[in-house]
Design a protein around this motif. Structure first.
Motif, PDB file in Angstrom:
ATOM      1  N   PHE A  26     -16.232  41.444  51.864  1.00 33.17           N
ATOM      2  CA  PHE A  26     -15.131  41.765  52.766  1.00 33.17           C
ATOM      3  C   PHE A  26     -14.232  40.548  52.973  1.00 33.17           C
ATOM      4  O   PHE A  26     -13.001  40.651  52.929  1.00 33.17           O
ATOM      5  N   ALA A  27     -14.845  39.381  53.176  1.00 30.23           N
ATOM      6  CA  ALA A  27     -14.072  38.176  53.462  1.00 30.23           C
ATOM      7  C   ALA A  27     -13.204  37.753  52.290  1.00 30.23           C
ATOM      8  O   ALA A  27     -12.165  37.112  52.475  1.00 30.23           O
ATOM      9  N   ALA A  28     -13.624  38.112  51.058  1.00 31.15           N
ATOM     10  CA  ALA A  28     -12.881  37.691  49.871  1.00 31.15           C
ATOM     11  C   ALA A  28     -11.900  38.752  49.373  1.00 31.15           C
ATOM     12  O   ALA A  28     -11.185  38.516  48.393  1.00 31.15           O
ATOM     13  N   THR A  29     -11.846  39.910  50.029  1.00 30.68           N
ATOM     14  CA  THR A  29     -10.951  40.978  49.588  1.00 30.68           C
ATOM     15  C   THR A  29      -9.578  40.819  50.237  1.00 30.68           C
ATOM     16  O   THR A  29      -9.467  40.835  51.467  1.00 30.68           O
ATOM     17  N   PRO A  30      -8.517  40.649  49.455  1.00 29.82           N
ATOM     18  CA  PRO A  30      -7.179  40.568  50.042  1.00 29.82           C
ATOM     19  C   PRO A  30      -6.832  41.853  50.789  1.00 29.82           C
ATOM     20  O   PRO A  30      -7.211  42.950  50.356  1.00 29.82           O
ATOM     21  N   TRP A  31      -6.129  41.708  51.890  1.00 31.31           N
ATOM     22  CA  TRP A  31      -5.794  42.883  52.690  1.00 31.31           C
ATOM     23  C   TRP A  31      -5.008  43.916  51.879  1.00 31.31           C
ATOM     24  O   TRP A  31      -5.235  45.124  52.010  1.00 31.31           O
ATOM     25  N   ALA A  32      -4.099  43.470  51.033  1.00 27.52           N
ATOM     26  CA  ALA A  32      -3.299  44.417  50.255  1.00 27.52           C
ATOM     27  C   ALA A  32      -4.186  45.285  49.368  1.00 27.52           C
ATOM     28  O   ALA A  32      -3.943  46.487  49.213  1.00 27.52           O
ATOM     29  N   LEU A  33      -5.222  44.679  48.787  1.00 27.28           N
ATOM     30  CA  LEU A  33      -6.146  45.445  47.947  1.00 27.28           C
ATOM     31  C   LEU A  33      -6.979  46.400  48.793  1.00 27.28           C
ATOM     32  O   LEU A  33      -7.156  47.577  48.427  1.00 27.28           O
ATOM     33  N   GLY A  34      -7.496  45.924  49.921  1.00 30.59           N
ATOM     34  CA  GLY A  34      -8.285  46.790  50.788  1.00 30.59           C
ATOM     35  C   GLY A  34      -7.471  47.965  51.299  1.00 30.59           C
ATOM     36  O   GLY A  34      -7.955  49.102  51.338  1.00 30.59           O
ATOM     37  N   ARG A  35      -6.235  47.705  51.673  1.00 29.99           N
ATOM     38  CA  ARG A  35      -5.366  48.772  52.173  1.00 29.99           C
ATOM     39  C   ARG A  35      -5.087  49.809  51.090  1.00 29.99           C
ATOM     40  O   ARG A  35      -5.139  51.025  51.355  1.00 29.99           O
ATOM     41  N   ARG A  36      -4.811  49.346  49.865  1.00 25.44           N
ATOM     42  CA  ARG A  36      -4.553  50.310  48.785  1.00 25.44           C
ATOM     43  C   ARG A  36      -5.790  51.167  48.515  1.00 25.44           C
ATOM     44  O   ARG A  36      -5.675  52.370  48.274  1.00 25.44           O
ATOM     45  N   LEU A  37      -6.965  50.554  48.577  1.00 19.18           N
ATOM     46  CA  LEU A  37      -8.185  51.331  48.361  1.00 19.18           C
ATOM     47  C   LEU A  37      -8.321  52.415  49.425  1.00 19.18           C
ATOM     48  O   LEU A  37      -8.643  53.570  49.118  1.00 19.18           O
ATOM     49  N   LEU A  38      -8.046  52.071  50.677  1.00 18.85           N
ATOM     50  CA  LEU A  38      -8.119  53.065  51.749  1.00 18.85           C
ATOM     51  C   LEU A  38      -7.062  54.151  51.571  1.00 18.85           C
ATOM     52  O   LEU A  38      -7.315  55.336  51.842  1.00 18.85           O
ATOM     53  N   GLU A  39      -5.888  53.769  51.092  1.00 18.95           N
ATOM     54  CA  GLU A  39      -4.832  54.755  50.877  1.00 18.95           C
ATOM     55  C   GLU A  39      -5.214  55.753  49.791  1.00 18.95           C
ATOM     56  O   GLU A  39      -5.041  56.968  49.962  1.00 18.95           O
TER      57      GLU A  39
ATOM     58  N   MET B  75     -22.288  58.270  47.517  1.00 16.87           N
ATOM     59  CA  MET B  75     -23.456  57.772  48.228  1.00 16.87           C
ATOM     60  C   MET B  75     -23.168  56.411  48.843  1.00 16.87           C
ATOM     61  O   MET B  75     -23.855  55.991  49.772  1.00 16.87           O
ATOM     62  N   ALA B  76     -22.138  55.708  48.352  1.00 14.05           N
ATOM     63  CA  ALA B  76     -21.738  54.440  48.962  1.00 14.05           C
ATOM     64  C   ALA B  76     -21.172  54.643  50.360  1.00 14.05           C
ATOM     65  O   ALA B  76     -21.051  53.689  51.123  1.00 14.05           O
ATOM     66  N   GLY B  77     -20.836  55.876  50.707  1.00 15.59           N
ATOM     67  CA  GLY B  77     -20.419  56.200  52.060  1.00 15.59           C
ATOM     68  C   GLY B  77     -21.572  56.636  52.935  1.00 15.59           C
ATOM     69  O   GLY B  77     -21.393  56.896  54.122  1.00 15.59           O
ATOM     70  N   VAL B  78     -22.761  56.713  52.340  1.00 13.35           N
ATOM     71  CA  VAL B  78     -23.974  57.091  53.077  1.00 13.35           C
ATOM     72  C   VAL B  78     -24.849  55.874  53.330  1.00 13.35           C
ATOM     73  O   VAL B  78     -25.362  55.663  54.423  1.00 13.35           O
ATOM     74  N   THR B  79     -25.041  55.066  52.276  1.00 16.61           N
ATOM     75  CA  THR B  79     -25.882  53.884  52.384  1.00 16.61           C
ATOM     76  C   THR B  79     -25.042  52.645  52.105  1.00 16.61           C
ATOM     77  O   THR B  79     -24.211  52.645  51.188  1.00 16.61           O
ATOM     78  N   PRO B  80     -25.223  51.558  52.859  1.00 22.14           N
ATOM     79  CA  PRO B  80     -24.381  50.374  52.694  1.00 22.14           C
ATOM     80  C   PRO B  80     -24.700  49.596  51.429  1.00 22.14           C
ATOM     81  O   PRO B  80     -25.859  49.355  51.105  1.00 22.14           O
ATOM     82  N   LEU B  81     -23.655  49.235  50.707  1.00 21.65           N
ATOM     83  CA  LEU B  81     -23.774  48.409  49.510  1.00 21.65           C
ATOM     84  C   LEU B  81     -22.966  47.132  49.716  1.00 21.65           C
ATOM     85  O   LEU B  81     -21.792  47.196  50.100  1.00 21.65           O
ATOM     86  N   ARG B  82     -23.562  46.004  49.442  1.00 24.46           N
ATOM     87  CA  ARG B  82     -22.829  44.748  49.538  1.00 24.46           C
ATOM     88  C   ARG B  82     -21.613  44.766  48.617  1.00 24.46           C
ATOM     89  O   ARG B  82     -21.697  45.201  47.480  1.00 24.46           O
ATOM     90  N   GLY B  83     -20.515  44.267  49.112  1.00 25.91           N
ATOM     91  CA  GLY B  83     -19.303  44.225  48.310  1.00 25.91           C
ATOM     92  C   GLY B  83     -18.486  45.497  48.351  1.00 25.91           C
ATOM     93  O   GLY B  83     -17.451  45.583  47.692  1.00 25.91           O
ATOM     94  N   CYS B  84     -18.930  46.495  49.129  1.00 25.83           N
ATOM     95  CA  CYS B  84     -18.256  47.794  49.134  1.00 25.83           C
ATOM     96  C   CYS B  84     -17.804  48.202  50.529  1.00 25.83           C
ATOM     97  O   CYS B  84     -17.856  49.377  50.888  1.00 25.83           O
ATOM     98  N   ALA B  85     -17.367  47.235  51.343  1.00 25.78           N
ATOM     99  CA  ALA B  85     -16.978  47.561  52.716  1.00 25.78           C
ATOM    100  C   ALA B  85     -15.811  48.547  52.746  1.00 25.78           C
ATOM    101  O   ALA B  85     -15.857  49.564  53.454  1.00 25.78           O
ATOM    102  N   TYR B  86     -14.754  48.270  51.995  1.00 22.47           N
ATOM    103  CA  TYR B  86     -13.597  49.160  52.000  1.00 22.47           C
ATOM    104  C   TYR B  86     -13.922  50.481  51.308  1.00 22.47           C
ATOM    105  O   TYR B  86     -13.575  51.557  51.803  1.00 22.47           O
ATOM    106  N   TYR B  87     -14.576  50.410  50.169  1.00 26.49           N
ATOM    107  CA  TYR B  87     -14.925  51.623  49.431  1.00 26.49           C
ATOM    108  C   TYR B  87     -15.874  52.492  50.257  1.00 26.49           C
ATOM    109  O   TYR B  87     -15.676  53.711  50.375  1.00 26.49           O
ATOM    110  N   GLY B  88     -16.909  51.865  50.827  1.00 25.57           N
ATOM    111  CA  GLY B  88     -17.853  52.616  51.638  1.00 25.57           C
ATOM    112  C   GLY B  88     -17.192  53.235  52.855  1.00 25.57           C
ATOM    113  O   GLY B  88     -17.475  54.384  53.222  1.00 25.57           O
ATOM    114  N   ALA B  89     -16.284  52.475  53.499  1.00 22.32           N
ATOM    115  CA  ALA B  89     -15.576  53.019  54.657  1.00 22.32           C
ATOM    116  C   ALA B  89     -14.721  54.218  54.264  1.00 22.32           C
ATOM    117  O   ALA B  89     -14.678  55.234  54.974  1.00 22.32           O
ATOM    118  N   ALA B  90     -14.030  54.110  53.125  1.00 23.96           N
ATOM    119  CA  ALA B  90     -13.187  55.214  52.671  1.00 23.96           C
ATOM    120  C   ALA B  90     -14.010  56.455  52.360  1.00 23.96           C
ATOM    121  O   ALA B  90     -13.672  57.573  52.776  1.00 23.96           O
TER     122      ALA B  90
END
Length: 256
Positions: free
Chosen positions: A94-107, A138-153
């Motif tokens: 999460f700390a290394a993910t640029p906001w622009a990339l995280g936002r696009r993933l959520l979009e 399943m990444a939205g069911v169980t937490p995976l390191r490195g997948c904060a934005y993907y898992g949240a989406a």
């Protein structure tokens, strides 16, 4: 029964496999493949039998979706089945993910599917027919390191999908929520390459696009509300607390 099926992410392995399985099983009159890669979507549409077409949409451009939807419906008729399959994944802390990339993933992975559901459902309810299939993870069911934005989406999409199904009840408009684990595809291969080698990357059960597509159609035709695929994830989806504990312990760290 005549159907117009819209599949987002139609140029990808899962979207293309779902289109082929839908045609094989249900013989839809019209299939529209939507993808950012319009050229690849055109190639796949040309390989399908029947009335198949492609549209190039950037799902991150949320403000354009209503106009694109209206133009599609005017050209090809109302959408009877919406398959929200498009998405992308970045394995990065999460700390290394640029906001622009995280936002696009959520979009792309969350907001666009919700917007398309909002555009599709009123007409389906009015016509008293329709199906929405939401490809969560399943990444939205169980937490995976490195997948904060993907898992949240994916968690958000899954919850919205399950709530909408509950609200619609057993009526003529149905919603199916899909919880895939890894499925052989460009997305899966890229994500695996972004993870450090470990137990999960070596031995995690992995399915095929064709197998997932068959499962989706089984649920659509059988009136069942959800699918976890491959089969070991059905146990994980049902035993969420246990699966979260196991995944948190063995989840590999991202490479960056």
């Amino acid at each position: 029964m005549a159907e117009h099926v819209l599949i987002t992410g139609g140029a990808g392995a899962i979207g293309a496999a779902t289109a082929r399985e839908w045609l094989r099983r249900r013989g839809a009159d019209r299939i529209t493949l939507v993808d950012l890669d319009g050229e690849r979507a055109e190639q796949i549409a040309a390989s399908l039998r029947g009335d198949a077409a492609a549209r190039q949409w950037d799902l991150a451009e949320l403000s354009t979706l209503a106009d694109a939807w209206s133009a599609l419906v005017d050209a090809r008729g109302p959408v009877d089945a919406l398959i929200n399959c498009a998405g992308f994944m970045e394995v990065c802390s999460f700390a290394a993910t640029p906001w622009a990339l995280g936002r696009r993933l959520l979009e792309v992975d969350l907001l666009a599917p919700l917007r398309l559901m909002e555009l599709a459902l009123p007409g389906m309810i009015e016509r008293r027919r329709g199906t929405v299939v939401n490809i969560a993870s399943m990444a939205g069911v169980t937490p995976l390191r490195g997948c904060a934005y993907y898992g949240a989406a994916k968690a958000g999409l899954a919850m919205a999908s399950e709530i909408t199904r509950m609200e619609l009840g057993d009526g003529p408009v149905r919603v199916v929520t899909v919880y895939p684990g890894p499925v052989r595809s460009e997305l899966e291969s890229r994500a695996r390459g972004q993870m450090r080698d470990g137990l999960l990357t070596r031995y995690i059960p992995t399915g095929t696009p064709k197998g997932l597509a068959r499962g989706i159609l089984d649920r659509v035709e059988g009136g069942r509300p959800r699918l976890a695929y491959p089969w070991p994830y059905d146990v994980a989806e049902r035993a969420r607390d246990l699966s979260r504990r196991v995944t948190m312990r063995i989840s590999p760290a991202p490479r960056r």
